[in-house]
Scaffold this motif. Structure first.
Motif, PDB file in Angstrom:
ATOM      1  N   UNK A 123      82.596 -15.328 -20.789  1.00  0.00           N
ATOM      2  CA  UNK A 123      81.565 -16.359 -20.846  1.00  0.00           C
ATOM      3  C   UNK A 123      81.157 -16.806 -19.522  1.00  0.00           C
ATOM      4  N   UNK A 124      81.977 -17.089 -18.795  1.00  0.00           N
ATOM      5  CA  UNK A 124      81.609 -17.458 -17.498  1.00  0.00           C
ATOM      6  C   UNK A 124      81.027 -16.440 -16.745  1.00  0.00           C
ATOM      7  N   UNK A 125      81.254 -15.243 -16.577  1.00  0.00           N
ATOM      8  CA  UNK A 125      80.428 -14.335 -15.902  1.00  0.00           C
ATOM      9  C   UNK A 125      79.227 -14.071 -16.268  1.00  0.00           C
ATOM     10  N   UNK A 126      78.970 -13.946 -17.646  1.00  0.00           N
ATOM     11  CA  UNK A 126      77.649 -13.601 -18.326  1.00  0.00           C
ATOM     12  C   UNK A 126      76.696 -14.894 -18.164  1.00  0.00           C
ATOM     13  N   UNK A 127      77.168 -16.103 -18.284  1.00  0.00           N
ATOM     14  CA  UNK A 127      76.222 -17.413 -18.106  1.00  0.00           C
ATOM     15  C   UNK A 127      76.157 -17.771 -16.880  1.00  0.00           C
ATOM     16  N   UNK A 130      79.535 -16.293 -12.075  1.00  0.00           N
ATOM     17  CA  UNK A 130      80.841 -16.546 -11.401  1.00  0.00           C
ATOM     18  C   UNK A 130      81.939 -17.116 -12.221  1.00  0.00           C
ATOM     19  N   UNK A 131      83.227 -17.046 -11.663  1.00  0.00           N
ATOM     20  CA  UNK A 131      84.382 -17.856 -12.209  1.00  0.00           C
ATOM     21  C   UNK A 131      84.010 -19.232 -11.494  1.00  0.00           C
ATOM     22  N   UNK A 132      84.327 -20.488 -12.088  1.00  0.00           N
ATOM     23  CA  UNK A 132      84.057 -21.737 -11.508  1.00  0.00           C
ATOM     24  C   UNK A 132      84.731 -21.944 -10.161  1.00  0.00           C
ATOM     25  N   UNK A 133      85.806 -21.108 -10.079  1.00  0.00           N
ATOM     26  CA  UNK A 133      86.484 -20.984  -8.784  1.00  0.00           C
ATOM     27  C   UNK A 133      86.482 -22.034  -8.067  1.00  0.00           C
ATOM     28  N   UNK A 270      72.926  -9.673  -0.818  1.00  0.00           N
ATOM     29  CA  UNK A 270      71.955  -8.382  -1.110  1.00  0.00           C
ATOM     30  C   UNK A 270      71.138  -9.030  -2.468  1.00  0.00           C
ATOM     31  N   UNK A 271      69.965  -8.587  -2.527  1.00  0.00           N
ATOM     32  CA  UNK A 271      69.095  -9.077  -3.689  1.00  0.00           C
ATOM     33  C   UNK A 271      69.006  -7.898  -4.643  1.00  0.00           C
ATOM     34  N   UNK A 272      69.150  -8.611  -5.963  1.00  0.00           N
ATOM     35  CA  UNK A 272      68.965  -7.655  -7.327  1.00  0.00           C
ATOM     36  C   UNK A 272      67.936  -8.466  -8.149  1.00  0.00           C
ATOM     37  N   UNK A 273      67.639  -7.484  -9.132  1.00  0.00           N
ATOM     38  CA  UNK A 273      66.417  -8.049  -9.859  1.00  0.00           C
ATOM     39  C   UNK A 273      67.071  -8.364 -11.385  1.00  0.00           C
ATOM     40  N   UNK A 274      68.127  -8.643 -11.532  1.00  0.00           N
ATOM     41  CA  UNK A 274      68.720  -9.036 -12.764  1.00  0.00           C
ATOM     42  C   UNK A 274      70.020  -9.907 -12.369  1.00  0.00           C
ATOM     43  N   UNK A 275      70.655 -10.510 -13.096  1.00  0.00           N
ATOM     44  CA  UNK A 275      71.792 -11.043 -13.277  1.00  0.00           C
ATOM     45  C   UNK A 275      73.131 -10.091 -12.936  1.00  0.00           C
ATOM     46  N   UNK A 276      73.819 -10.413 -12.096  1.00  0.00           N
ATOM     47  CA  UNK A 276      74.899  -9.172 -11.892  1.00  0.00           C
ATOM     48  C   UNK A 276      76.137  -9.903 -11.510  1.00  0.00           C
ATOM     49  N   UNK A 277      77.158  -9.524 -11.924  1.00  0.00           N
ATOM     50  CA  UNK A 277      78.504 -10.388 -11.320  1.00  0.00           C
ATOM     51  C   UNK A 277      79.602  -9.279 -11.181  1.00  0.00           C
ATOM     52  N   UNK A 278      80.605  -9.634 -10.552  1.00  0.00           N
ATOM     53  CA  UNK A 278      82.050  -8.963 -10.178  1.00  0.00           C
ATOM     54  C   UNK A 278      82.732  -9.480 -11.329  1.00  0.00           C
ATOM     55  N   UNK A 279      83.519  -8.384 -12.129  1.00  0.00           N
ATOM     56  CA  UNK A 279      84.388  -8.852 -13.036  1.00  0.00           C
ATOM     57  C   UNK A 279      85.439  -9.808 -12.541  1.00  0.00           C
ATOM     58  N   UNK A 280      85.992  -9.603 -11.160  1.00  0.00           N
ATOM     59  CA  UNK A 280      86.913 -10.291 -10.775  1.00  0.00           C
ATOM     60  C   UNK A 280      86.641 -11.557  -9.856  1.00  0.00           C
ATOM     61  N   UNK A 281      85.033 -11.907  -9.875  1.00  0.00           N
ATOM     62  CA  UNK A 281      84.508 -12.689  -8.949  1.00  0.00           C
ATOM     63  C   UNK A 281      85.027 -12.930  -7.554  1.00  0.00           C
ATOM     64  N   UNK A 282      85.019 -11.600  -6.942  1.00  0.00           N
ATOM     65  CA  UNK A 282      85.496 -11.530  -5.688  1.00  0.00           C
ATOM     66  C   UNK A 282      84.218 -11.495  -4.937  1.00  0.00           C
ATOM     67  N   UNK A 283      83.018 -11.245  -5.228  1.00  0.00           N
ATOM     68  CA  UNK A 283      81.770 -11.703  -4.740  1.00  0.00           C
ATOM     69  C   UNK A 283      80.957 -12.615  -5.689  1.00  0.00           C
ATOM     70  N   UNK A 284      79.991 -13.176  -5.016  1.00  0.00           N
ATOM     71  CA  UNK A 284      79.599 -14.286  -6.054  1.00  0.00           C
ATOM     72  C   UNK A 284      77.687 -14.194  -6.086  1.00  0.00           C
ATOM     73  N   UNK A 285      77.265 -14.229  -7.230  1.00  0.00           N
ATOM     74  CA  UNK A 285      75.772 -14.216  -7.616  1.00  0.00           C
ATOM     75  C   UNK A 285      75.202 -15.532  -7.678  1.00  0.00           C
ATOM     76  N   UNK A 286      74.128 -15.823  -6.911  1.00  0.00           N
ATOM     77  CA  UNK A 286      73.587 -17.113  -7.040  1.00  0.00           C
ATOM     78  C   UNK A 286      72.024 -16.935  -7.011  1.00  0.00           C
ATOM     79  N   UNK A 287      71.260 -17.816  -7.777  1.00  0.00           N
ATOM     80  CA  UNK A 287      69.866 -17.893  -7.688  1.00  0.00           C
ATOM     81  C   UNK A 287      69.182 -17.642  -6.203  1.00  0.00           C
ATOM     82  N   UNK A 288      68.365 -16.851  -6.208  1.00  0.00           N
ATOM     83  CA  UNK A 288      67.752 -16.611  -4.637  1.00  0.00           C
ATOM     84  C   UNK A 288      66.704 -17.614  -4.489  1.00  0.00           C
ATOM     85  N   UNK A 289      66.084 -17.746  -3.285  1.00  0.00           N
ATOM     86  CA  UNK A 289      65.131 -18.826  -3.206  1.00  0.00           C
ATOM     87  C   UNK A 289      63.808 -18.642  -3.863  1.00  0.00           C
TER      88      UNK A 289
END
Length: 660
Positions: A123-127, A130-133, A270-289
C-alpha cells in the motif's frame, strides 16, 4: 534586471545572482564561511533552528548585493532551494516552536518502520512510492509522542524552504514536490496522503496551502525586505528541495537523465516517466519539479548520508593546519588505486536508507601504521564515497535506470579527479561537470514564473559541461579495490549489533513461537485424525462390500465388487499412514515417538496416538473430538494408559508425556 537564488543547506547558505537578460551568473556567495552548527543532544539526532537559516540568509543577501553593487529594485524574482525532509513547526504567530529536526536525524526510524508494516508495505509503495521511513511525517509523529505540549501548539507543519518563503512573504504554503518528500502525498489519489495522516493521528489542517512549484508564491513584505536589504514587493516564484533543484540546475528534467552531487550528503537522482519504487525502500521516489497532475515526472533518489561530511571531517581532523582540499588531492593522487588495501566505510552520519536504515557508523579498515600515511587516508576516503555511489547505483539499475552519462555540479566532491575518475571507471560512464550550483539553478527557475523566461527550457539553455571525466583508470584494479571494500561492508553489516537480539525481544519472539507451535500442533493432530477417520470409513465400506459379495449375486457382480475391494486395500495402508505421521511429528518434537517406544515398547498404536494428543496439550473435549469418542471414553483410555505406563499417583500424565 536580476534574479536571486538561495540554497538553504545544513552547512551553509548559498546565494546566487543571475543577470536575467543574458542569463549570466554575476556571483555566487556562501555564508557563513564556517559550517552552520547542528544540535546533537543524543546519538542519531540532528537539529537546527530555522531562525538561524533566516538570519544567515539575510546577511548573505546584504553581502552579495553590496559586493556587486546591485540595486535591490532591479531584482525580478527569487527562487529557493532547501535541505529536504526537515520538519519545521510554527504556531499561529508564525513563530518556530522548536528547532527543526533536519534531514540526517534518525530518531524516527523505528516509527517509520512500524508504519510501513501497519499501513501495508505494498500500500505504501504503490501510493506514496516509499516507506514512511525516517521522513518528515514520521518525525512529526515523534514530536506528537514525545513532546505533546509542543505538538498541541502546532498551527502548521512546514519544510525548511516553506519556512524561508514564509519569512520572505508572510504566506504559509507548500508544494506537491515538498509533500512527496515528507511522505504526505498520495500519487494514486493525487492529493495529501490521508491514510498516513490518519495513522499518525495528524490533522490535515496542519498542512499548508498547496501551490505550484513555479508560481508567484507571494511578494516580499516590508519587514523581510528591510532585514535582507531587498525591496518590498519582489515576487518569490520558485521553491524545491535541494536534490530536485540540483537536477534542475543541471537541466535533468526528462526520463533517463541522471544528476548527482556529493556535498554534505551524496545523491544520485534519476528521472522516470511513471511512479516507480524499490520494494525495500532503499532508494526513494519523489515528485520532480516538473511533476503535474497529468504529467508524471518522478525523481528516483539514492542518498548517502556519509559523503562530503566524511571528507570534510578528514580535512578538519586529519589534514595539517592550513591545508586545503587541493593539497589533499595532490597527496591522494600519489597513492595507488585501492589505497594499498586501506578501506574506509563513510557511513558515519546517521541511518543509511540504502543499507535498510542501518546506522553502521564510519570505519577505517586494515590500517598499518608503518605503511599508511595521510595520502592513503585521503584516497581511501575518496574511494570509500565513490564505492558507496557504485554500490547504490546497482539499486537504480534494478529499477531500469541505465547510467551512461552522469551530470554533476562543480561545487562538491566531483572537483576531485581521483573521486570522479574512480566513479567513472567503475560505472563505465562519462561524468559531465557543469559550472553551476543549486543556488544558480534556483535563480534561473525563478525567472520562469516571474515572466523573464518563456519556458524552463529557455531558462536552462546555458547549461553545458565544462569538464568531462571519462573511465580512464585501470578498470580491473578499480573493480578489485571495489570488491575488497564491499567485503568489509558486508562484514560490518553482518556484525552490527541488532535490537532484535535484545533479551526482551527474544523472549517475546520465543513466546510467539511457542503459541504458533501449539496452533500448528493442533492443526497437525486434526489433519492426522482426518486421515485416520478417512481410512476407518473406507475400511467400513470395504467390510460392507465383502458381506454383500458373499450374498446371492452373479459371478460378474462379485467380480466387480472384488475389484472395488482390491482398490480400497491398495489405497489404505493404516500402518504406512501412521508411520508417515510419526516421521513428521518426530521432526517437530525431537523424536517423541522414538523415545516413547524405547521406554514403552508394548504401547499400542491407539495408546501412542493418545500420548501424541496429550503432548499437543489438547483438552479432553478436543481429544474426544479427534478420536470420535465421548469425554467419558477418553477418561477411560487415560486411566488405562496410566496403568500401562506404570505411573505413580504423584506424577501427572500430561507432565510425564510432555517430558518425553
Amino acid at each position: 534586471m536580476y534574479l536571486l537564488g538561495y540554497e538553504v543547506g545544513s552547512t551553509a547558505i548559498k546565494v546566487a545572482v543571475i543577470q536575467a537578460e543574458q542569463n549570466k551568473v554575476v556571483d555566487v556567495l556562501q555564508h557563513p564561511e564556517h559550517d552552520l552548527s547542528i544540535i546533537t543532544k543524543h546519538s542519531g539526532w540532528a537539529e537546527q533552528h530555522p531562525d538561524m537559516w533566516w538570519q544567515e540568509l539575510c546577511m548573505a543577501t546584504r553581502k552579495i548585493l553590496s559586493k556587486n553593487k546591485i540595486n535591490p529594485r532591479d531584482i525580478a524574482g527569487i527562487g529557493i532551494a532547501y535541505q529536504m525532509h526537515g520538519l519545521v513547526l510554527i504556531d499561529q504567530d508564525h513563530k518556530a516552536l522548536r528547532p527543526s529536526i533536519i534531514w540526517n536525524d534518525s530518531r524516527a526510524v523505528a516509527i517509520g518502520k512500524k508504519a510501513f508494516k501497519d499501513l501495508g508495505e505494498q500500500e505504501c509503495l504503490e501510493n506514496y512510492l516509499n516507506s514512511p521511513g525516517n521522513f518528515t511525517a514520521s518525525k512529526l509523529r515523534w514530536v506528537k509522542d514525545n513532546e505533546p505540549d509542543i505538538y498541541d501548539r502546532i498551527y502548521k507543519i512546514m519544510l525548511p524552504g516553506d519556512y524561508i518563503a514564509m519569512k520572505l512573504t508572510g504566506k504559509i504554503q507548500t508544494t506537491i514536490s515538498g509533500l512527496s518528500e515528507a511522505i504526505l502525498w498520495d500519487f494514486k489519489q493525487k492529493k495529501p496522503a490521508k491514510k498516513v495522516l490518519d495513522y499518525y493521528g495528524i490533522d490535515e489542517d496542519m498542512i499548508p496551502e498547496i501551490v505550484p512549484t513555479f508560481d508567484v508564491h507571494g511578494t516580499l513584505t516590508p519587514e523581510a525586505a528591510e532585514l535582507a536589504g531587498l525591496a518590498a514587493g519582489i515576487p518569490v516564484t520558485y521553491r524545491a528541495g535541494d536534490q530536485p533543484n540540483n537536477a534542475l540546475s543541471l537541466n535533468v528534467l526528462n526520463p533517463g537523465e541522471i544528476a548527482a552531487t556529493s556535498a554534505e550528503s551524496g545523491v544520485v537522482y534519476g528521472i522516470v516517466d511513471r511512479p516507480k519504487y524499490d520494494q525495500r525502500s532503499r532508494v526513494n521516489s519523489f515528485a520532480h519539479v516538473n511533476y503535474e497532475d497529468n504529467f508524471d515526472r518522478i525523481g528516483v533518489l539514492l542518498c548517502l548520508n556519509g559523503a562530503g561530511n566524511q571528507y570534510g571531517w578528514m580535512k578538519h581532523q586529519i589534514a595539517q593546519s592550513g591545508r586545503h582540499y587541493d593539497d589533499m588531492e595532490r597527496m591522494a593522487a600519489t597513492v595507488p588505486i585501492g589505497s594499498d588495501d586501506l578501506c574506509i566505510l563513510p557511513f558515519g552520519n546517521g541511518a543509511e536508507r540504502m543499507l535498510d536504515e542501518k546506522s553502521i557508523n564510519s570505519h577505517i579498515m586494515n590500517m598499518e601504521f608503518n605503511r599508511h600515511g595521510r595520502g592513503h587516508l585521503y584516497r581511501a576516503a575518496l574511494e570509500g564515497v565513490a564505492f558507496s555511489f557504485a554500490y547504490g547505483m546497482n539499486l537504480l539499475k534494478e529499477m531500469g535506470l541505465e547510467v551512461d552519462i552522469l551530470r554533476v555540479t562543480n561545487d562538491n566532491m566531483f572537483q576531485s579527479e581521483v573521486f570522479s575518475m574512480t566513479l567513472a571507471t567503475l560505472l563505465d560512464c562519462h561524468i559531465e561537470v557543469v559550472d553551476t550550483t543549486g543556488a544558480i539553478g534556483a535563480a534561473r527557475a525563478a525567472g520562469v514564473a516571474s515572466g523573464v523566461y518563456a519556458s524552463l527550457e529557455e531558462a536552462l539553455s546555458h547549461v553545458t559541461p565544462s569538464t568531462i571525466f571519462e573511465p580512464r583508470l585501470n578498470q580491473p584494479r578499480c573493480i578489485q579495490a571495489y570488491h575488497h571494500w564491499v567485503s568489509y561492508l558486508d562484514q560490518t553489516l553482518y556484525e552490527i549489533p541488532s535490537k532484535a537480539n535484545r533479551p526482551e525481544v527474544l523472549r517475546e519472539k520465543n513466546k510467539a513461537l511457542k503459541t504458533s507451535l501449539e496452533e500448528k500442533n493442533k492443526e497437525l493432530a486434526s489433519s492426522a485424525m482426518q486421515v485416520h477417520n478417512k481410512d476407518e470409513f473406507i475400511l467400513e465400506i470395504k467390510q460392507n462390500l465383502s458381506e454383500i459379495a458373499n450374498g446371492n449375486m452373479s459371478d460378474d457382480q462379485k467380480k466387480q465388487i472384488n475389484k472395488l475391494i482390491q482398490k480400497m486395500e491398495d489405497h489404505v495402508d493404516k500402518n504406512k499412514d501412521w508411520e508417515n505421521f510419526e516421521e513428521k511429528f518426530n521432526l517437530l518434537h525431537s523424536d517423541f515417538f522414538k523415545k516413547l517406544k524405547e521406554d514403552h515398547p508394548k504401547l499400542s498404536v491407539a495408546e501412542a496416538k493418545l500420548c501424541m494428543l496429550l503432548k499437543m496439550k489438547l483438552s479432553t473435549k478436543e481429544i474426544a473430538n479427534q478420536l470420535n469418542l465421548s469425554v467419558r471414553g477418553v477418561e477411560t483410555r487415560r486411566y488405562r494408559l496410566r496403568k500401562k505406563l506404570q505411573l505413580p499417583k504423584e506424577i501427572e500424565l500430561e507432565n510425564y508425556v510432555d517430558r518425553v
